[in-house]
Design an enzyme around this catalytic site. Structure first.
Site, PDB file in Angstrom:
ATOM      1  N   TYR A 162     -14.958  -0.885 -12.912  1.00 53.99           N
ATOM      2  CA  TYR A 162     -16.199  -0.926 -13.699  1.00 53.99           C
ATOM      3  C   TYR A 162     -17.393  -0.961 -12.764  1.00 53.99           C
ATOM      4  CZ  TYR A 162     -12.877  -3.522 -16.756  1.00 53.99           C
ATOM      5  OH  TYR A 162     -11.792  -3.975 -17.457  1.00 53.99           O
ATOM      6  N   ASN A 206     -26.421 -12.419 -13.406  1.00 53.37           N
ATOM      7  CA  ASN A 206     -26.559 -10.967 -13.552  1.00 53.37           C
ATOM      8  C   ASN A 206     -27.921 -10.596 -14.128  1.00 53.37           C
ATOM      9  OD1 ASN A 206     -23.208 -11.242 -14.292  1.00 53.37           O
ATOM     10  ND2 ASN A 206     -23.892  -9.905 -12.654  1.00 53.37           N
ATOM     11  N   SER A 228     -11.878 -20.794 -20.999  1.00 47.12           N
ATOM     12  CA  SER A 228     -12.603 -21.369 -19.849  1.00 47.12           C
ATOM     13  C   SER A 228     -13.978 -20.742 -19.699  1.00 47.12           C
ATOM     14  CB  SER A 228     -11.796 -21.203 -18.557  1.00 47.12           C
ATOM     15  OG  SER A 228     -11.501 -19.833 -18.342  1.00 47.12           O
ATOM     16  N   SER A 238     -13.182  -3.337 -10.091  1.00 49.55           N
ATOM     17  CA  SER A 238     -14.641  -3.394  -9.985  1.00 49.55           C
ATOM     18  C   SER A 238     -15.135  -2.446  -8.901  1.00 49.55           C
ATOM     19  CB  SER A 238     -15.032  -4.835  -9.626  1.00 49.55           C
ATOM     20  OG  SER A 238     -16.378  -4.903  -9.258  1.00 49.55           O
ATOM     21  N   LYS A 250      -9.992  -8.548  -6.366  1.00 44.15           N
ATOM     22  CA  LYS A 250      -9.860  -7.232  -7.010  1.00 44.15           C
ATOM     23  C   LYS A 250      -9.118  -6.259  -6.091  1.00 44.15           C
ATOM     24  CE  LYS A 250     -11.622  -8.494 -10.802  1.00 44.15           C
ATOM     25  NZ  LYS A 250     -10.752  -8.671 -11.962  1.00 44.15           N
ATOM     26  N   TYR A 256     -14.058 -13.311  -4.558  1.00 42.42           N
ATOM     27  CA  TYR A 256     -13.923 -12.600  -5.837  1.00 42.42           C
ATOM     28  C   TYR A 256     -13.578 -11.131  -5.595  1.00 42.42           C
ATOM     29  CZ  TYR A 256     -15.054  -9.910  -9.951  1.00 42.42           C
ATOM     30  OH  TYR A 256     -14.974  -8.998 -10.974  1.00 42.42           O
ATOM     31  N   ASP A 283      -3.406 -20.992 -20.780  1.00 41.74           N
ATOM     32  CA  ASP A 283      -3.892 -20.824 -19.412  1.00 41.74           C
ATOM     33  C   ASP A 283      -2.823 -20.037 -18.645  1.00 41.74           C
ATOM     34  OD1 ASP A 283      -4.610 -21.010 -16.758  1.00 41.74           O
ATOM     35  OD2 ASP A 283      -5.225 -23.120 -16.880  1.00 41.74           O
TER      36      ASP A 283
HETATM   37  P1  NAD Z   1     -15.473 -13.107 -19.049  1.00 41.42           P
HETATM   38  O1  NAD Z   1     -15.514 -14.321 -18.216  1.00 41.42           O
HETATM   39  O2  NAD Z   1     -16.464 -12.953 -20.131  1.00 41.42           O
HETATM   40  O3  NAD Z   1     -14.018 -12.915 -19.673  1.00 41.42           O
HETATM   41  C1  NAD Z   1     -12.860 -13.365 -19.024  1.00 41.42           C
HETATM   42  C2  NAD Z   1     -12.054 -14.160 -20.044  1.00 41.42           C
HETATM   43  O4  NAD Z   1     -10.841 -14.601 -19.430  1.00 41.42           O
HETATM   44  C3  NAD Z   1     -12.782 -15.402 -20.552  1.00 41.42           C
HETATM   45  O5  NAD Z   1     -12.750 -15.425 -21.966  1.00 41.42           O
HETATM   46  C4  NAD Z   1     -12.000 -16.574 -19.968  1.00 41.42           C
HETATM   47  O6  NAD Z   1     -12.004 -17.706 -20.819  1.00 41.42           O
HETATM   48  C5  NAD Z   1     -10.618 -15.947 -19.798  1.00 41.42           C
HETATM   49  N1  NAD Z   1      -9.803 -16.554 -18.731  1.00 41.42           N
HETATM   50  C6  NAD Z   1     -10.164 -16.805 -17.460  1.00 41.42           C
HETATM   51  N2  NAD Z   1      -9.160 -17.388 -16.787  1.00 41.42           N
HETATM   52  C7  NAD Z   1      -8.124 -17.484 -17.655  1.00 41.42           C
HETATM   53  C8  NAD Z   1      -6.804 -18.011 -17.556  1.00 41.42           C
HETATM   54  N3  NAD Z   1      -6.346 -18.580 -16.445  1.00 41.42           N
HETATM   55  N4  NAD Z   1      -6.011 -17.952 -18.656  1.00 41.42           N
HETATM   56  C9  NAD Z   1      -6.456 -17.411 -19.804  1.00 41.42           C
HETATM   57  N5  NAD Z   1      -7.689 -16.911 -19.961  1.00 41.42           N
HETATM   58  C10 NAD Z   1      -8.527 -16.957 -18.889  1.00 41.42           C
HETATM   59  O7  NAD Z   1     -15.566 -11.857 -18.015  1.00 41.42           O
HETATM   60  P2  NAD Z   1     -15.829 -10.319 -18.334  1.00 41.42           P
HETATM   61  O8  NAD Z   1     -17.191  -9.982 -17.868  1.00 41.42           O
HETATM   62  O9  NAD Z   1     -15.412  -9.974 -19.704  1.00 41.42           O
HETATM   63  O10 NAD Z   1     -14.821  -9.673 -17.277  1.00 41.42           O
HETATM   64  C11 NAD Z   1     -13.521  -9.291 -17.643  1.00 41.42           C
HETATM   65  C12 NAD Z   1     -12.815  -8.731 -16.426  1.00 41.42           C
HETATM   66  O11 NAD Z   1     -13.569  -7.639 -15.888  1.00 41.42           O
HETATM   67  C13 NAD Z   1     -12.638  -9.717 -15.274  1.00 41.42           C
HETATM   68  O12 NAD Z   1     -11.389  -9.468 -14.674  1.00 41.42           O
HETATM   69  C14 NAD Z   1     -13.762  -9.355 -14.346  1.00 41.42           C
HETATM   70  O13 NAD Z   1     -13.473  -9.702 -13.019  1.00 41.42           O
HETATM   71  C15 NAD Z   1     -13.803  -7.846 -14.513  1.00 41.42           C
HETATM   72  N6  NAD Z   1     -15.105  -7.245 -14.178  1.00 41.42           N
HETATM   73  C16 NAD Z   1     -16.240  -7.733 -14.771  1.00 41.42           C
HETATM   74  C17 NAD Z   1     -17.473  -7.163 -14.432  1.00 41.42           C
HETATM   75  C18 NAD Z   1     -18.745  -7.710 -15.030  1.00 41.42           C
HETATM   76  O14 NAD Z   1     -19.819  -7.455 -14.452  1.00 41.42           O
HETATM   77  N7  NAD Z   1     -18.715  -8.410 -16.158  1.00 41.42           N
HETATM   78  C19 NAD Z   1     -17.522  -6.095 -13.525  1.00 41.42           C
HETATM   79  C20 NAD Z   1     -16.342  -5.622 -12.972  1.00 41.42           C
HETATM   80  C21 NAD Z   1     -15.125  -6.202 -13.290  1.00 41.42           C
HETATM   81  C1  WQD Z   2     -27.921  -6.101 -10.366  1.00 42.00           C
HETATM   82  C2  WQD Z   2     -29.201  -5.867  -9.572  1.00 42.00           C
HETATM   83  C3  WQD Z   2     -29.703  -7.606  -8.002  1.00 42.00           C
HETATM   84  C4  WQD Z   2     -30.426 -10.751 -10.916  1.00 42.00           C
HETATM   85  C5  WQD Z   2     -22.269  -8.097  -9.778  1.00 42.00           C
HETATM   86  C6  WQD Z   2     -21.051  -8.388  -8.944  1.00 42.00           C
HETATM   87  C7  WQD Z   2     -20.079  -7.239  -9.029  1.00 42.00           C
HETATM   88  C8  WQD Z   2     -19.775  -6.885 -10.486  1.00 42.00           C
HETATM   89  C9  WQD Z   2     -21.006  -6.766 -11.310  1.00 42.00           C
HETATM   90  C10 WQD Z   2     -17.723  -7.941 -11.163  1.00 42.00           C
HETATM   91  C11 WQD Z   2     -29.069  -6.226  -8.100  1.00 42.00           C
HETATM   92  C12 WQD Z   2     -30.763  -7.527  -9.075  1.00 42.00           C
HETATM   93  C13 WQD Z   2     -30.142  -9.545 -10.323  1.00 42.00           C
HETATM   94  C14 WQD Z   2     -31.757 -11.266 -10.836  1.00 42.00           C
HETATM   95  C15 WQD Z   2     -32.400  -9.292  -9.605  1.00 42.00           C
HETATM   96  N1  WQD Z   2     -18.983  -7.895 -11.112  1.00 42.00           N
HETATM   97  N2  WQD Z   2     -31.100  -8.822  -9.673  1.00 42.00           N
HETATM   98  N3  WQD Z   2     -32.695 -10.496 -10.188  1.00 42.00           N
HETATM   99  O1  WQD Z   2     -24.902  -7.683  -8.029  1.00 42.00           O
HETATM  100  O2  WQD Z   2     -24.675  -5.300  -8.875  1.00 42.00           O
HETATM  101  O3  WQD Z   2     -22.874  -6.906  -9.298  1.00 42.00           O
HETATM  102  O4  WQD Z   2     -21.867  -7.895 -11.125  1.00 42.00           O
HETATM  103  O5  WQD Z   2     -16.893  -7.268 -10.622  1.00 42.00           O
HETATM  104  O6  WQD Z   2     -18.931  -7.605  -8.337  1.00 42.00           O
HETATM  105  O7  WQD Z   2     -21.448  -8.572  -7.585  1.00 42.00           O
HETATM  106  O8  WQD Z   2     -25.008  -7.161 -10.528  1.00 42.00           O
HETATM  107  O9  WQD Z   2     -26.419  -7.912 -12.376  1.00 42.00           O
HETATM  108  O10 WQD Z   2     -26.063  -9.469 -10.415  1.00 42.00           O
HETATM  109  O11 WQD Z   2     -27.465  -7.434 -10.112  1.00 42.00           O
HETATM  110  O12 WQD Z   2     -33.281  -8.643  -9.016  1.00 42.00           O
HETATM  111  O13 WQD Z   2     -32.075 -12.346 -11.301  1.00 42.00           O
HETATM  112  O14 WQD Z   2     -30.234  -6.725 -10.082  1.00 42.00           O
HETATM  113  O15 WQD Z   2     -30.268  -7.857  -6.742  1.00 42.00           O
HETATM  114  O16 WQD Z   2     -29.810  -5.295  -7.374  1.00 42.00           O
HETATM  115  P1  WQD Z   2     -24.423  -6.753  -9.065  1.00 42.00           P
HETATM  116  P2  WQD Z   2     -26.224  -8.083 -10.927  1.00 42.00           P
END
Ligand code: NAD
Ligand code: WQD
Length: 337
Positions: free
Chosen positions: A177, A199, A34, A125, A154, A150, A58
């Site tokens: 993370y 991001n 997805s 997170s 978590k 979201y 899924d």
């Molecule tokens: P991502 O979207 O790249 O990876 C998630 C994967 O899960 C995808 O490949 C998607 O296809 C798969 N997926 C989603 N729903 C599914 C379902 N119902 N069944 C099977 N597969 C499914 O995201 P990511 O950045 O690699 O994040 C991985 C994990 O880390 C997530 O739980 C996310 O919430 C958490 N996380 C991410 C960040 C970040 O900034 N990237 C920060 C903190 C926590």
């Molecule tokens: C970083 C900084 C923005 C984009 C998010 C989720 C968090 C976690 C990680 C999953 C901030 C600034 C961003 C842009 C900008 N995910 N920014 N211009 O907001 O810290 O966290 O991702 O768990 O839950 O909320 O990350 O990369 O979006 O932003 O100025 O176009 O960059 O304001 O200060 P964030 P981010």
């Protein structure tokens, strides 16, 4: 030893699969594609010389989750990445997020209990801390009311795992993370944001590659040295390695509690302007940007105290911000050519 990686074709999951295979684990990936592409599997194979087993599934389909565990009865641990992760979308579609992030977690935990699989790693997170009062943030900082569905998934996810572990065979590690960025240094795998990136770093690299006109910096009136918000950006390969160490800790029965929580960050905060400057240095080009208003829901500052991860888990981030940005830039250039 066979481990299941859910969401293993996603950004963090794919890098973790590489590190697991490098350490000799047999990996089974479950992903519904997805938010990822099947080509990631080839990238993993090119890096490690081994193609992991892949099942397109899924995880919201409860009966299929059950069938999967019946088929793979020799799984010894699970790293659960699969989830939806876009904060803004979660506000628009809360039920999608509760179904995809909570139902899937419950179904997997049910199968772990049923099949007596004791080792579970959960993607949490730093968002659970909200705007913490004290920097750097330690794991005992209070969990703040979630700012989005979201974030709530978590928090609820952590609570569900804690409740279940108390009364079952499950031992779990919750990894909180901070801000994962970058790509594998080989540029075989990396982040693949769909549509306009939310991001910071994908937006920067796409702007650097000419796909976006300019970066909007969300606010320069924060109470920080240069007025822009501060985050803890961690190289995704360092983050991936933390999962391998955490899984090994559970396998070796070294955990001191049924559920342990670790911050996974670098311990260093960087402002948006510092990230831009570092990107300009590694890419050798100016990044067009403009200052705009703050983004709703953003906090001022968040960076990790990593003492617990360093000493108890025995893991430490190694890459600098510049190394992480250089890998993100290399990846961006590769996928545009
Ligand atoms: P991502 O979207 O790249 O990876 C998630 C994967 O899960 C995808 O490949 C998607 O296809 C798969 N997926 C989603 N729903 C599914 C379902 N119902 N069944 C099977 N597969 C499914 O995201 P990511 O950045 O690699 O994040 C991985 C994990 O880390 C997530 O739980 C996310 O919430 C958490 N996380 C991410 C960040 C970040 O900034 N990237 C920060 C903190 C926590
Ligand atoms: C970083 C900084 C923005 C984009 C998010 C989720 C968090 C976690 C990680 C999953 C901030 C600034 C961003 C842009 C900008 N995910 N920014 N211009 O907001 O810290 O966290 O991702 O768990 O839950 O909320 O990350 O990369 O979006 O932003 O100025 O176009 O960059 O304001 O200060 P964030 P981010």
């Amino acid at each position: 030893m066979k481990v299941l990686v859910t969401g293993g074709l996603g950004f963090i999951g794919s890098h973790t699969v590489v590190e697991l295979q490098n350490q000799g684990f047999d990996v089974v990936i479950v992903d519904d594609l997805s938010n990822s592409s099947i080509e990631v599997l080839e990238g993993i194979s090119r890096i490690t010389g081994k193609t992991p087993v892949f099942e397109k599934l899924d995880l919201r389909e409860k009966s299929q989750v059950k069938d999967f565990f019946t088929k793979h009865s020799d799984i010894k641990g699970v790293i659960h990445f699969a989830a939806s992760k876009a904060v803004g979308e979660s506000v628009e579609k809360p039920l999608l997020y509760y179904e995809n992030n909570i139902n899937t977690l419950v179904y997997i935990l049910q199968e772990l209990v049923q099949n007596k699989i004791g080792n579970f790693i959960f993607s949490s997170s730093c968002t659970v801390y909200g705007q913490a009062e004290k920097m750097p943030i330690t794991e005992d900082a209070s969990v703040q009311p979630a700012a989005s569905p979201y974030g709530n998934t978590k928090q609820i996810g952590e609570e569900i795992i804690t409740d279940v572990a108390k009364v079952t065979n499950i031992n779990a590690i919750l990894l909180r993370y901070f801000n994962p960025i970058g790509a594998h240094p080989s540029a075989e795998i990396g982040e693949l944001p769909i549509g306009v990136p939310q991001n910071l770093v994908p937006f920067i690299t796409q702007t650097g590659a000419g796909l976006r006109e300019s970066l909007s910096v969300f606010g320069d009136d924060y109470p920080t040295p240069d007025g822009t918000a501060i985050r803890d950006y961690i190289h995704v390969v360092d983050l991936a390695k933390a999962h391998v160490v955490a899984l090994q800790r559970l396998i070796d029965n070294k955990n001191q509690q049924k559920v342990e929580t670790f911050n996974v960050g670098t311990g260093t905060g960087s402002s948006v302007l510092e990230v831009i400057t570092a990107f300009e240095k590694v890419s050798g080009q100016k990044l067009p940007y403009k200052i705009v208003g703050r983004r709703e829901g953003d906090i001022t500052v968040a960076y990790a105290n990593t003492d617990k991860a360093n000493t108890v888990l025995g893991w430490k981030a190694k890459s600098t911000l510049e190394e992480a940005l250089a890998s993100a830039w290399k990846w961006e250039q590769k996928i545009r050519n």
